[in-house]
Scaffold this motif. Structure first.
Motif, PDB file in Angstrom:
ATOM      1  N   LYS A  37      40.889  42.258  29.551  1.00  7.08           N
ATOM      2  CA  LYS A  37      40.864  43.209  30.662  1.00  7.08           C
ATOM      3  C   LYS A  37      39.550  43.214  31.424  1.00  7.08           C
ATOM      4  CE  LYS A  37      44.234  46.450  28.780  1.00  7.08           C
ATOM      5  NZ  LYS A  37      45.338  45.647  29.352  1.00  7.08           N
ATOM      6  N   ALA A  38      38.497  42.687  30.822  1.00  2.90           N
ATOM      7  CA  ALA A  38      37.207  42.656  31.517  1.00  2.90           C
ATOM      8  C   ALA A  38      37.187  41.635  32.655  1.00  2.90           C
ATOM      9  CB  ALA A  38      36.081  42.349  30.531  1.00  2.90           C
ATOM     10  N   ILE A  39      38.242  40.836  32.775  1.00  3.25           N
ATOM     11  CA  ILE A  39      38.284  39.825  33.831  1.00  3.25           C
ATOM     12  C   ILE A  39      38.243  40.477  35.214  1.00  3.25           C
ATOM     13  CG2 ILE A  39      39.810  38.124  34.915  1.00  3.25           C
ATOM     14  CD1 ILE A  39      40.571  37.197  32.085  1.00  3.25           C
ATOM     15  N   SER A  40      38.970  41.568  35.388  1.00  9.50           N
ATOM     16  CA  SER A  40      38.944  42.253  36.681  1.00  9.50           C
ATOM     17  C   SER A  40      37.530  42.715  37.005  1.00  9.50           C
ATOM     18  CB  SER A  40      39.872  43.467  36.661  1.00  9.50           C
ATOM     19  OG  SER A  40      41.159  43.110  36.248  1.00  9.50           O
ATOM     20  N   VAL A  86      35.238  39.953  38.336  1.00  9.47           N
ATOM     21  CA  VAL A  86      35.370  39.676  39.766  1.00  9.47           C
ATOM     22  C   VAL A  86      34.640  40.750  40.570  1.00  9.47           C
ATOM     23  CG1 VAL A  86      36.990  39.370  41.669  1.00  9.47           C
ATOM     24  CG2 VAL A  86      37.532  38.442  39.422  1.00  9.47           C
TER      25      VAL A  86
END
Lengths: 122, 122
Positions: free
Chosen positions: B70-73, B76
Motif C-alpha cells: 500500500k505504500a506504493i501510492s 508516487v
C-alpha cells in the motif's frame, strides 16, 4: 463474445456517459476513454485483472491501466498479477506518473496519478 | 550538516540493522541499502519528501524511492510533491514495478513493489 466485456472495465467520470449531443465543454480537453484503457478504482483486484485479460483477448495490442490516489497501489497489483499469473508474455512498456487537481469539499487538492502500459513482448 | 540526515530515511528490514559481525545468511542476497535509497513506509508523506530533498542536498545525483504494498501510492506522492513543489529541476528517470514474496502469518504471499528513480534534469 465481444459484447461480454465485464462491467468493471471503466470508471469514467459521469460527464462522459452523457450522450454526445450537448457539447457544453470544449471537446478538446478530454476525449472519450479509448477502448484499451482500464481505470482502476476500489473494486477487488481480480475484477480489473479480468478486464485487462479481456482487452487483450479482444485483440488490443497494448492495454493502459490508469488510476489515481490510493488506487495506485492496486494498479501495480493488477499489472503484476496479470503478467505473472495469466499472460506471461506481457511486458511493462511504460509507466508514467503525474499530478491532477481535483475539486474536493475544501477546495482543490492535488492527487497523484499513474499510467501503466502493458503490451505483448516480441 | 551532513550528519543531520532525518531519521526517516530508511525503513530497512531489521536484519540489516544488526552489526555485521554475524553472517548467518548468504550475504549475496541482500546488500545494504545504498545511501541514495529512500524506503517509503507508513509515515506522513512530508517526512519522506524531506528525506529525498536531504539526499539531493548531500550531493546525490539520483535518489531511488522504494516501496511495496500500500505504500506504493505514497511513493508516487513523494515523487510528485518533491519535484512539483521543492526541486523543480527533478525528472523521473525510471520507474520499475515488480513482485516480492513475503512470509506472512498464513504462509508466503506476494506483494507488489515499486522503484522510482529521481534525478536532476540536464
Amino acid at each position: 463474445m465481444a459484447e461480454e466485456k465485464p462491467a468493471v472495465t471503466e470508471e469514467k467520470p459521469a460527464a462522459k456517459e452523457k450522450p454526445a449531443v450537448t457539447e457544453e465543454k470544449p471537446a478538446a480537453k478530454e476525449k472519450p476513454a479509448a477502448e484499451n484503457v482500464v481505470f482502476i478504482g476500489i473494486k477487488p483486484v481480480m475484477n480489473y485483472v479480468l478486464a485487462v485479460i479481456t482487452q487483450f483477448n479482444m485483440g488490443s495490442g497494448d492495454v493502459i491501466l490508469k488510476a489515481r490516489g490510493k488506487a495506485i497501489s492496486r494498479t501495480v497489483d493488477v499489472a503484476e498479477i496479470t503478467r505473472n499469473r495469466f499472460l506471461q508474455g506481457l511486458i511493462v512498456k511504460n509507466i508514467l506518473i503525474g499530478t491532477e487537481e481535483v475539486q474536493g469539499e475544501r477546495g482543490a487538492t492535488n492527487v497523484s496519478t499513474i499510467e501503466i502500459v502493458l503490451g505483448r513482448g516480441k
